[in-house]
Design an enzyme around this catalytic site. Structure first.
Site, PDB file in Angstrom:
ATOM      1  NE  ARG A   1      -3.588  -2.550   0.197  1.00 16.38           N
ATOM      2  CZ  ARG A   1      -3.231  -3.705  -0.349  1.00 16.38           C
ATOM      3  NH1 ARG A   1      -2.107  -3.780  -1.057  1.00 16.38           N
ATOM      4  NH2 ARG A   1      -3.971  -4.782  -0.209  1.00 16.38           N
TER       5      ARG A   1
ATOM      6  CB  SER B   1      -8.982  -1.787   4.261  1.00 25.42           C
ATOM      7  OG  SER B   1      -9.629  -2.965   3.854  1.00 25.42           O
TER       8      SER B   1
ATOM      9  CD  GLU C   1      -5.221   0.240   2.767  1.00 23.83           C
ATOM     10  OE1 GLU C   1      -5.725   0.232   1.610  1.00 23.83           O
ATOM     11  OE2 GLU C   1      -5.248  -0.763   3.510  1.00 23.83           O
TER      12      GLU C   1
END
Length: 340
Positions: free
Chosen positions: A166, A240, A336
């Site tokens: 990520r 998420s 994230e």
């Protein structure tokens, strides 16, 4: 011609959390000429800038005291092919899922596991988005980006992007220094099915699928995501919120003794990746609501805005979750979502 520059523009409908904040300056662009015309305005010379795509991976905690540039670049084309691959170029403003569906329609394989991820194409390499065993770096070829400083277009290779979990160069040293204008993907002519991750095999069986195809896998992924992830159009969220943490094998083995059902996956470097959702669920946060902010009842990785939550209320909730996981497991989670 780009849409006129607006001042104190509401961003509530432009971020999937639905946070009600404003931008001091706001403009949309549909071409490179638009970008150049907007940035030629002297009042933006020393103004901080934020490039906005689908607004699906950020959390506004305050009004934005700068210029927000909304990326509306459109267009998809097959630029070349060889014996094994199609090279498909998409403008950065295309909706990600619509681009995936375009590729599936034309039998360009490789993106099917990434179906139904919210956001635009331009954000996909920034985040190195991933799901069900596939990441952007696995299908990435190159991208083009506009340099805000010298007003040139630069081509970035996979190595240039410094992809990580990520992560990419655009989230760190090049953050807000470039506008990604297009991304080219290297997609398979012969599908390389990846169904070992998550519940894809189980869902394919439930669908009665015997002969796998990229269409069937895409449909299975959509079914799974729809069954456990809230639709941002109905409940504000950014997917998420936390990354799955990486720990050394010794740490994992220690936790495994104390928590036999802990979920972990072995990485190439020998470390273990833990399921952040499982960790959060064990601390009792799943389904909890504080005001209008909450942890989703079906997926503990997802923080949600049930109505009129402020960005800092979502952020404070995330901090409480981080602290609970650290206290119980000695594991540090990382957000994230980009915090603005």
């Amino acid at each position: 011609m780009y849409k006129r520059q607006l001042e104190y523009q509401s961003l509530k409908k432009l971020n999937t959390f639905g946070i009600d904040v404003t931008a001091k300056y706001f403009a949309e662009f549909s071409s490179i000429n638009d970008i150049q015309e907007i940035l030629s305005n002297s009042k933006f010379l020393n103004t901080k800038k934020l490039i906005l795509g689908g607004g699906s991976n950020l959390l506004f905690t305050q009004n934005y005291d700068g210029l927000i540039l909304k990326n509306n670049l459109k267009g998809i084309e097959l630029v070349k092919q060889d014996a094994d691959f199609y090279y498909v170029k998409s403008a950065a403003g295309e909706v990600w899922h619509e681009f995936v569906m375009h590729c599936i329609k034309h039998n360009y394989a490789g993106l099917e596991n990434l179906s139904l991820i919210p956001g635009n194409v331009g954000a996909s390499p920034m985040q190195n988005i991933g799901a069900y065993g596939v990441e952007i770096k696995d299908v990435f070829y190159e991208l083009e980006a506009y340099n805000l400083a010298d007003k040139t277009i630069r081509t970035f290779s996979k190595a240039d992007c410094k992809f990580g979990y990520r992560e990419s160069v655009f989230k760190h040293e090049l953050k807000n220094k470039y506008i990604i204008t297009s991304v080219t993907f290297k997609l398979f002519k012969t599908p390389q099915f990846n169904t070992s991750y998550g519940a894809i095999e189980t869902e394919l069986a439930a669908m009665g699928i015997i002969d796998k195809s990229i269409r069937a896998i895409s449909k299975a992924v959509c079914n799974i995501r729809n069954s456990k992830l809230p639709n941002p159009a109905e409940i504000g969220n950014a997917g998420s919120f936390f990354k799955n943490p990486e720990v050394v094998r010794g740490k994992y083995e220690f936790l495994k003794i104390k928590y036999p059902t802990i979920v972990g996956y072995e990485l190439e470097n020998g470390n273990m990746k833990l399921a952040a959702g499982w960790l959060i669920e064990q601390t009792g946060w799943k389904g909890k609501i504080l005001g209008d902010a909450g942890v989703h009842k079906l997926q503990a990785l997802v923080l949600v805005n049930y109505g009129n939550a402020k960005g800092n209320e979502i952020y404070d909730l995330s901090t409480k979750v981080l602290e609970s996981v650290k206290e119980k497991f000695g594991v540090e989670l990382e957000r994230e979502v980009n915090i603005i």
